[in-house]
Design an enzyme around this catalytic site. Structure first.
Site, PDB file in Angstrom:
ATOM      1  CG  ASP A  69      -2.314   0.584   0.901  1.00  0.00           C
ATOM      2  OD1 ASP A  69      -2.352   1.750   0.454  1.00  0.00           O
ATOM      3  OD2 ASP A  69      -3.335  -0.091   1.114  1.00  0.00           O
TER       4      ASP A  69
ATOM      5  CG  HIS B 198      -5.252   3.811   0.481  1.00  0.00           C
ATOM      6  ND1 HIS B 198      -4.847   2.515   0.247  1.00  0.00           N
ATOM      7  CD2 HIS B 198      -6.507   3.903  -0.016  1.00  0.00           C
ATOM      8  CE1 HIS B 198      -5.823   1.845  -0.353  1.00  0.00           C
ATOM      9  NE2 HIS B 198      -6.839   2.660  -0.527  1.00  0.00           N
TER      10      HIS B 198
ATOM     11  CB  SER C   1      -9.295   0.490  -0.449  1.00  0.00           C
ATOM     12  OG  SER C   1      -8.674   0.613  -1.690  1.00  0.00           O
TER      13      SER C   1
END
Length: 748
Positions: free
Chosen positions: A164, A220, A535
């Site tokens: 990620d 994220h 996600s």
């Protein structure tokens, strides 16, 4: 790269999609380039345009390359002798596990010249791959010191590798307090600063060529990593809402972060392959990737090829399905050796109820919950809320009703700028009843309502000359009976790359998920953020897979996937079929796959559908791939004419997806008993409309654990098939077990 050197890093389907879309619903490819300035002395010409190429090779027979330097030397033999004058390396990544090949800076002519080498399989520019909780453990039935959490020991000893955008290593969700040390097999490392790692966050590695640290600048990776395996943090909330203890699905599992660039919310395929290669070498047990590109043949899909190498080493791979819903045929990460995860709602709302002048209440949501907003009715006006649209409209002291569930913050600024007291925003039709709250930090009192609620508000406004309303801010509400619902943005099947495999596999929580954030989103010391997307659903399943790995260390990746799929739930908390929220109808299998994850049942599934890596070879040959392309995926020489090629639907998968014409089709499945040693399973069938389903035998007995049994299924079209698509279910039922298999049929 460190020291600027290469590191060895341990037509029928189209029509069906059209019809499905009309029945049920309303990749960009980028290459990075570098222009190098002019010079002499062995440097390349200034006009040359360099791109990052992925070069895949066939390893020479008899060559093992046991030494890293030998493999690197062979890779370099494919590159031009000249260098770049920017001090950037030609050779960016050397792959050892995921594929045989490398990533390098090349011109199109240089890549073309490689075709003279017989070892070359493929050379192409890399694509950029888009990146695709306090309450969810409770919602999923995970309770402290009880049940599956307890029996799986909270995932202790399992290592989750997260590919990620980086991480905030100082976040309390990654505290090592109370964590055991990593298992002895762990070979990973903590780059840049070893003090950033602890017994929770045991690995930090960077494959992003655009940064020199591990930090999560796009906010994220911190969120996804903490969702999978975050340590407990009390008092987590956002703007005072969703308050509770934030904790990951597998709170005693270890985390290793493999940072890829995420520039423009996209990561290069070359980086992703390098990250997966390193994770395999480091010794992770689960790989979690909340990113994906869309549909490509598996031999031309970096994540699919990397994931196959991972499952060959016994590593479970969980990937997001994509956020291109609600259209059908929009999936990413379709390979059958990957768990493809769609998104659903949870049973929590941040309630902002609209009370109309006719006393009708319509529930909406808002992260911002004013404490002193009036309970008295105010004039209600329907107006465009675009920038500048209210300049000559009298909205002072009124509640403004706005259509269109996008750019809600800018809509609020327009209302406030012109004296409005509050705002109601209506979802678009395609968004249905699912309300996404992330980033909606309103500048005035507001409520976001569903499309159907918005229609009711519009009808009320049109029914009276003096419409009024107020907003009742009720805070955090749990136990919402409509949950789970399918999120409107969650990508749908059928699979384009392999229509004979039903995808997505599963859905899990992915709407308004509160988890760790690298910065404070509400300007307090409380670093938690609320995000929505597949996600977010992917790391939920990654964490659940870690729990299953801890509880059943000898299970293969396919066995873990089977347990998750065959025990999935098809019903919401109200006991009704999981709804597809746009049309307020039951979801279909292309929305939800096998259903909604049920972790506690997955721990004891009764039966599993197992697969070994070599079982995928006849399946890949059956897709019509060449020997070269199948060999590229499985990393060995393959001759499909010598292997027993099988139809896609014959793969021992825990679901069925077939195209059915006038000729009956017969498929078989092999099941393994992992439940009670002495057990008898009876067949329950809900046949798709227009299809006769015959199963032989219809009763299966086991006298011991790990015994196997095979059954066959015959699908025959009957005369009452009126649509292009039908679905059904096949279940094997025994005392305490119900092993479900969804069936999808596209009629020819």
């Amino acid at each position: 790269m460190e020291n600027r050197r290469c590191k060895i890093l341990p037509t029928m389907l189209f029509m069906s999609l059209f019809i499905l879309t009309s029945m049920f619903s309303p990749s960009l490819v980028i290459v990075e380039s570098l222009i190098t300035p002019s010079t002499s002395n062995g440097y390349v010409n200034e006009e040359s345009v360099f791109e990052t190429y992925i070069v895949l090779l066939k390893q020479p027979e008899g060559e093992l390359f046991t030494e890293s330097k030998d493999l690197e030397s062979w890779y370099r033999s494919f590159l031009p002798a000249d260098t770049l004058n920017s001090n950037q390396p030609r050779l960016l990544h050397c792959y050892r596990h995921v594929v045989t090949g490398f990533a390098a800076k090349l011109t199109a002519d240089e890549a073309k010249a490689m075709e003279m080498r017989e070892e070359l399989l493929l050379a192409r520019p890399q694509r950029m791959v888009p990146l695709h909780t306090t309450h969810t453990p409770s919602f999923l039935g995970l309770q402290q010191n009880l049940g599956f959490w307890n029996s799986s020991n909270y995932g202790e000893g399992v290592i989750i590798g997260v590919v990620d955008s980086g991480i905030a290593p100082d976040h309390p969700s990654f505290s090592g307090k109370g964590m055991p040390p990593p298992p002895a097999k762990w070979k990973g490392k903590c780059e840049f600063n070893a003090t950033l790692c602890n017994n929770k966050l045991i690995g930090l590695r960077k494959f992003d060529a655009t940064s020199n640290d591990i930090l999560d600048r796009v906010q994220h990776g911190t969120h996804t990593a903490s969702t999978a395996a975050g340590s407990p943090v009390k008092g987590a909330n956002l703007f005072g809402q969703a308050n509770g203890t934030a904790i990951g699905m597998a709170p005693l599992a270890h985390v290793a972060m493999y940072k890829v660039s995420a520039r423009g919310n996209k990561a290069g395929e070359s980086e992703i392959l390098a990250a997966m290669d390193a994770a395999i070498d480091d010794g992770v047990d689960v790989l979690s990737l909340s990113l994906g590109l869309g549909s490509h043949p598996f031999y031309d899909d970096a994540i699919a090829t990397g994931a196959f190498a991972a499952i060959h080493k016994g590593i479970f791979v969980s990937c997001s399905a994509g956020n291109k819903g609600p259209l059908y045929g929009t999936l990413s990460n379709e390979a059958p050796w990957i768990l493809t995860v769609g998104a659903s709602t949870v049973d929590r709302e941040i309630r902002a109820t609209v009370l109309l002048g006719n006393n009708k209440e319509l529930n909406g949501e808002s992260l911002i919950q004013p404490k002193h907003f009036t309970s008295s009715s105010l004039p209600l006006v329907y107006a465009s809320c675009k920038n500048g649209s209210l300049k000559n409209v009298d909205v002072k002291g009124k509640i403004v009703f706005c259509e269109g569930g996008s750019e809600t913050v800018s809509k609020g600024k327009e209302v406030k700028r012109n004296g409005g007291a509050a705002m109601i925003v209506m979802n678009y039709e395609y968004q249905g009843s699912v309300i996404v709250l992330d980033s909606e930090h309103h500048v005035l009192p507001a409520s976001r309502v569903s499309y159907m609620a918005g229609l009711a508000i519009k009808a009320y406004i049109n029914s009276t000359s003096s419409p009024t309303a107020t907003i009742l801010f009720k805070g955090t509400v749990t136990g919402v009976p409509a949950a789970p619902q399918v999120a409107w943005f969650s990508s749908r099947g059928p699979s384009i790359a392999s229509p004979g495999i039903l995808k997505p596999d599963i859905i899990g929580p992915g709407v308004n998920i509160l988890a760790a954030y690298p910065v404070s989103d509400d300007h307090t010391t409380n670093r938690f953020g609320m995000i929505s997307g597949t996600s977010m659903s992917c790391p939920h399943l990654s964490g659940i897979a870690a729990l299953l790995k801890s509880a059943h260390p000898n299970w293969s990746p396919a066995a873990i996937k089977s347990a998750i799929m065959t025990t999935a739930s098809l019903y919401n908390l109200a006991g009704k079929p999981i709804p597809e929220q746009r049309k307020y109808r039951p979801a279909i299998v292309f929305d939800i796959g096998a259903g909604h994850v049920n972790p506690s049942r997955a721990s004891d599934p009764g039966l599993i559908y197992d697969l070994k890596p070599d079982d995928y070879v006849p399946y890949l040959c059956g897709l019509g791939y060449s020997d070269k392309h199948v060999g590229l995926i499985v990393k060995r020489k393959v001759k499909c004419s010598n292997d027993s090629s099988i139809p896609e639907a014959q793969l021992n998968y825990p679901s069925f997806s077939i195209e059915l014409g006038s000729t009956p089709q017969i498929y078989s499945r092999t099941i393994t008993n992992v439940g009670k040693p002495n057990s008898v399973y009876s067949l329950h069938i809900s046949s798709p409309k227009g299809v006769r389903v015959k199963v032989t035998p219809h009763r299966i007995s086991f006298s011991g654990l790990n015994q196997k049994a095979t059954y066959s299924v015959t699908f025959t079209r009957s005369g009452n098939a009126r649509r292009s698509f039908a679905q059904g279910y096949l279940k094997w039922v025994a005392d305490g077990y119900s092993v479900g298999n969804p069936i999808a049929v596209l009629f020819k």
